[in-house]
Design a protein around this motif. Structure first.
Motif, PDB file in Angstrom:
ATOM      1  N   PRO A  45     -42.636 -21.666 -11.169  1.00  0.00           N
ATOM      2  CA  PRO A  45     -43.593 -20.734 -10.583  1.00  0.00           C
ATOM      3  C   PRO A  45     -45.024 -20.894 -11.091  1.00  0.00           C
ATOM      4  CG  PRO A  45     -41.688 -19.561 -11.446  1.00  0.00           C
ATOM      5  CD  PRO A  45     -41.538 -20.983 -11.826  1.00  0.00           C
ATOM      6  N   LYS A  46     -45.169 -21.237 -12.348  1.00  0.00           N
ATOM      7  CA  LYS A  46     -46.529 -21.374 -12.885  1.00  0.00           C
ATOM      8  C   LYS A  46     -47.238 -22.581 -12.290  1.00  0.00           C
ATOM      9  CE  LYS A  46     -45.744 -18.662 -16.947  1.00  0.00           C
ATOM     10  NZ  LYS A  46     -45.944 -18.455 -18.353  1.00  0.00           N
ATOM     11  N   VAL A  47     -46.547 -23.700 -12.203  1.00  0.00           N
ATOM     12  CA  VAL A  47     -47.167 -24.903 -11.641  1.00  0.00           C
ATOM     13  C   VAL A  47     -47.443 -24.712 -10.151  1.00  0.00           C
ATOM     14  CG1 VAL A  47     -46.788 -27.350 -11.105  1.00  0.00           C
ATOM     15  CG2 VAL A  47     -46.255 -26.466 -13.385  1.00  0.00           C
ATOM     16  N   LEU A  48     -46.443 -24.241  -9.397  1.00  0.00           N
ATOM     17  CA  LEU A  48     -46.638 -24.076  -7.964  1.00  0.00           C
ATOM     18  C   LEU A  48     -47.645 -22.964  -7.670  1.00  0.00           C
ATOM     19  CD1 LEU A  48     -45.847 -25.217  -5.247  1.00  0.00           C
ATOM     20  CD2 LEU A  48     -44.070 -23.459  -5.104  1.00  0.00           C
ATOM     21  N   GLY A  49     -47.566 -21.865  -8.413  1.00  0.00           N
ATOM     22  CA  GLY A  49     -48.516 -20.778  -8.230  1.00  0.00           C
ATOM     23  C   GLY A  49     -49.940 -21.209  -8.509  1.00  0.00           C
ATOM     24  N   GLN A  81     -53.103 -21.270  -6.062  1.00  0.00           N
ATOM     25  CA  GLN A  81     -54.341 -20.629  -6.497  1.00  0.00           C
ATOM     26  C   GLN A  81     -55.528 -21.543  -6.200  1.00  0.00           C
ATOM     27  OE1 GLN A  81     -54.732 -20.053 -10.746  1.00  0.00           O
ATOM     28  NE2 GLN A  81     -56.372 -18.550 -10.478  1.00  0.00           N
ATOM     29  N   GLU A  82     -55.396 -22.809  -6.528  1.00  0.00           N
ATOM     30  CA  GLU A  82     -56.453 -23.781  -6.246  1.00  0.00           C
ATOM     31  C   GLU A  82     -56.630 -23.981  -4.739  1.00  0.00           C
ATOM     32  OE1 GLU A  82     -59.391 -26.722  -6.994  1.00  0.00           O
ATOM     33  OE2 GLU A  82     -58.480 -25.255  -8.343  1.00  0.00           O
ATOM     34  N   ALA A  83     -55.524 -24.066  -4.015  1.00  0.00           N
ATOM     35  CA  ALA A  83     -55.592 -24.302  -2.574  1.00  0.00           C
ATOM     36  C   ALA A  83     -56.278 -23.146  -1.842  1.00  0.00           C
ATOM     37  CB  ALA A  83     -54.185 -24.519  -2.008  1.00  0.00           C
ATOM     38  N   LEU A  84     -56.002 -21.908  -2.268  1.00  0.00           N
ATOM     39  CA  LEU A  84     -56.507 -20.734  -1.556  1.00  0.00           C
ATOM     40  C   LEU A  84     -57.755 -20.110  -2.182  1.00  0.00           C
ATOM     41  CD1 LEU A  84     -53.112 -18.938  -0.834  1.00  0.00           C
ATOM     42  CD2 LEU A  84     -54.503 -20.290   0.764  1.00  0.00           C
ATOM     43  N   LEU A 122     -50.279 -14.058  -7.001  1.00  0.00           N
ATOM     44  CA  LEU A 122     -51.654 -14.297  -6.577  1.00  0.00           C
ATOM     45  C   LEU A 122     -52.077 -13.271  -5.539  1.00  0.00           C
ATOM     46  CD1 LEU A 122     -51.537 -18.150  -5.903  1.00  0.00           C
ATOM     47  CD2 LEU A 122     -52.280 -17.001  -8.002  1.00  0.00           C
ATOM     48  N   ALA A 123     -53.377 -12.987  -5.523  1.00  0.00           N
ATOM     49  CA  ALA A 123     -53.963 -12.141  -4.478  1.00  0.00           C
ATOM     50  C   ALA A 123     -55.317 -12.724  -4.114  1.00  0.00           C
ATOM     51  CB  ALA A 123     -54.126 -10.706  -4.977  1.00  0.00           C
ATOM     52  N   PRO A 171     -50.894  -8.745   1.784  1.00  0.00           N
ATOM     53  CA  PRO A 171     -49.825  -9.088   0.855  1.00  0.00           C
ATOM     54  C   PRO A 171     -50.295 -10.097  -0.191  1.00  0.00           C
ATOM     55  CG  PRO A 171     -49.490 -10.241   2.911  1.00  0.00           C
ATOM     56  CD  PRO A 171     -50.678  -9.346   3.109  1.00  0.00           C
ATOM     57  N   THR A 172     -49.615 -10.080  -1.314  1.00  0.00           N
ATOM     58  CA  THR A 172     -49.844 -11.077  -2.351  1.00  0.00           C
ATOM     59  C   THR A 172     -48.812 -12.190  -2.173  1.00  0.00           C
ATOM     60  OG1 THR A 172     -48.355  -9.948  -3.901  1.00  0.00           O
ATOM     61  CG2 THR A 172     -50.700  -9.321  -3.970  1.00  0.00           C
ATOM     62  N   LEU A 173     -48.969 -13.250  -2.931  1.00  0.00           N
ATOM     63  CA  LEU A 173     -47.961 -14.316  -3.000  1.00  0.00           C
ATOM     64  C   LEU A 173     -47.331 -14.260  -4.381  1.00  0.00           C
ATOM     65  CD1 LEU A 173     -49.726 -17.423  -1.386  1.00  0.00           C
ATOM     66  CD2 LEU A 173     -47.730 -16.204  -0.511  1.00  0.00           C
TER      67      LEU A 173
END
Length: 118
Positions: free
Chosen positions: A15-19, A23-26, A40-41, A48-50
């Motif tokens: 979750p930390k790596v993918l999250g 975070q960088e993508a959005l 993330l928000a 909604p958050t992810l």
């Protein structure tokens, strides 16, 4: 209405790596983090958050639910996301106006053609 859409939960191995990738993508911010979750928000807040949560198994088939994004410039955004580590995904879409990509754990998402605000 009595329902409030709180979050979209993404099962993943890390979750930390993918999250952090999302975070960088959005350009979103981390609003919660534990050993096995990252949330993330959008920078301006809201829902909604992810929420990325750890599961033991890897992804094996096409997602039943996916996220769609509308960019200002589709080609530029696809290039940027590929540069961050996304990959092109073939889900049988054929000749369409959107581009299907997958995040580093294989979760498909679409980058639609640019649209004018309504």
């Amino acid at each position: 209405m009595s329902l409030f859409w709180e979050e979209v939960v993404v099962d993943c191995r890390d979750p930390k790596v993918l999250g952090r990738w999302w975070q960088e993508a959005l350009g979103w911010i981390v609003v919660g983090e534990s050993d096995d979750e990252l949330e993330l928000a959008a920078a301006e807040g809201g829902h909604p958050t992810l929420l990325f949560g750890v599961v033991p198994e890897g992804k094996t088939v096409k997602n039943r639910l996916h996220l769609d994004f509308v960019p200002d410039d589709q080609a530029a955004e696809v290039g940027r996301l590929l540069g961050l580590g996304a990959t092109r995904a073939d889900v049988g879409q054929r000749d369409v106006s959107w581009v299907v990509l997958a995040d580093p754990e294989g979760n498909e998402f679409c980058v639609l053609s640019a649209r004018r605000p309504s």
